[in-house]
Design an enzyme around this catalytic site. Structure first.
Site: not given
Ligand code: GTR
Length: 409
Positions: A250, A391
């Site tokens: 992420s 995710h």
């Molecule tokens: C989210 C963000 C993403 C990603 C994620 C993370 O809120 O929008 O771009 O980076 O966080 O890092 O968990």
């Protein structure tokens, strides 16, 4: 493109038929606007791509070296798994200022040949990687929790091992790899404080501000910190510079890619679900937009990136530059089927567009314009898979990464 005439920001688009990629900057156009056709030009062109990405997206880290002092704080074996560990203090000093990063290493059994090292920045402290109480709780992690209103939720005993599923240490070490990990907040706490703390505090004379819109944001600071961890790791006898991978999930996947672009000692870069500002093309209006990311996380990127919030089609770069800037080293991009916010198609497409850099160097990248079916890993020097699910960074992802490292090392 993103805003309608009333200035309202629409909901994120999830309809592929509405995606428009306008004005994609050509990857192989040199600083002098000539097409790069000769492999001998690559090093210079690569440096130009990295410079452009620093100018417009991540910001430049200071060029000045700091002193890096590495000391072993403890060594042992984890109680439940008998995995060997070593904990390091990595002290960074500049003039009368210093800060210390805590690195935990997990090593294959003594006597086992070591195939390479994965450096993983983690979200919840090194103690989140394993329930074993021998692994230290970072004082910076603790101070971030103490500043929160509901302290019970994040007490260290409740979070020990809470990221273990993201980091199968036994599997990694049994396959002959070292895992080294650092809490990303040790490098720079992840909130917008005007860059007062973390490694930014070593450089009070080098701040991202209105007069200097292309200086380092937090992602560039995290990447720079990973390079300093690497300086320290290379003092350890098990770590070989020729076999170093950087991996992140992420926002830390964005960081891993930028660390790889800026530090050629990493020979494999792994982006797990990195999305917007990572592997995904900024111009694709699908999932998270740069307007959204720059608004919610104003400290991640440099201020110049924000100038393109309204119209990413004017950006002089896009994220295929980032993937290409790793060539001829190896890069792996992973997406997840339910992680539409990170735009799996945009993540794959950056990799596919980066093929031309690898081809210039006589190497293969990704095989086809369309991503593979879920669960299948494709690609040669650029690897890719789409995991079924959300995710996250899971054992299934690690299996592909370990296979990729086995193949290239
Ligand atoms: C989210 C963000 C993403 C990603 C994620 C993370 O809120 O929008 O771009 O980076 O966080 O890092 O968990």
């Amino acid at each position: 493109m993103l805003h309608d005439v009333s200035g309202q920001v629409p909901e994120a688009n999830y309809d592929e038929s509405k995606v428009v990629v306008e004005n994609l900057p050509p990857l192989m156009l040199s600083k002098d606007k000539q097409v790069v056709t000769d492999a001998a030009q690559w090093d210079e062109h690569r440096a130009y791509l990295v410079d452009q990405l620093a100018d417009f997206v991540y910001g430049h880290a200071p060029a000045e070296q700091v002193e890096v002092d590495c000391s072993i704080v403890s060594e042992g074996t984890l109680a439940e798994s008998s995995v060997r560990f070593r904990q390091l203090d990595v002290k960074l000093s500049r003039g009368n200022k210093s800060c210390t990063l805590q690195v935990a290493m997990f090593l294959p059994d003594a006597g086992m040949p070591i195939r390479g090292t994965f450096l993983l920045p983690n979200f919840t402290g090194n103690h989140g990687i394993t329930p074993d109480s021998q692994i230290r709780v970072s004082p910076i992690w603790q101070s971030i929790q103490d500043a929160k209103p509901n302290k019970n939720v994040t007490a260290s005993d409740q979070t020990r091992g809470d990221q273990a599923r993201r980091c199968p240490i036994e599997m990694i070490t049994q396959r002959g790899y070292v895992l080294a990990t650092v809490f990303y907040g040790d490098i720079d706490p992840d909130f917008d404080d005007g860059f007062e703390n973390g490694v930014h505090a070593l450089f009070p004379d080098y701040r991202l501000d209105a007069d200097h819109p292309s200086r380092w944001g937090s992602i560039a600071a995290w990447a720079w910190g990973l390079s300093r961890c690497t300086d320290a790791l290379l003092t350890q006898p098990e770590i070989a510079e020729s076999h170093l991978a950087v991996i992140g999930h992420s926002r830390l996947g964005k960081t891993a890619l930028w660390a790889g672009a800026t530090d050629p000692r990493f020979s494999i870069e792994i982006s797990n679900d990195s999305g917007c500002g990572g592997a995904a093309l900024s111009r694709r209006n699908f999932g998270e937009s740069i307007w959204r990311i720059n608004t919610v996380f104003p400290h991640w990127f440099c201020d110049r990136f924000k100038q393109f919030n309204e119209d990413p089609s004017q950006l002089p770069v896009d994220q295929h530059f980032l993937i290409a800037s790793i060539a001829p080293r190896k890069v792996y991009i992973a997406s997840a089927t339910e992680d539409l916010w990170a735009d799996p198609m945009g993540e794959y497409t950056s990799g596919f567009l980066a093929n031309s850099a690898y081809e210039l160097l006589g190497q293969k990248g990704l095989p086809t314009q369309s991503p593979p079916s879920p669960g299948i890993s494709v690609g040669d020097n650029i690897g890719y898979h789409l995991r079924v699910g959300k995710h996250d960074l899971l054992v299934e992802d690690w299996e592909h990464y370990l296979n990729f490292a086995d193949r290239h090392w």
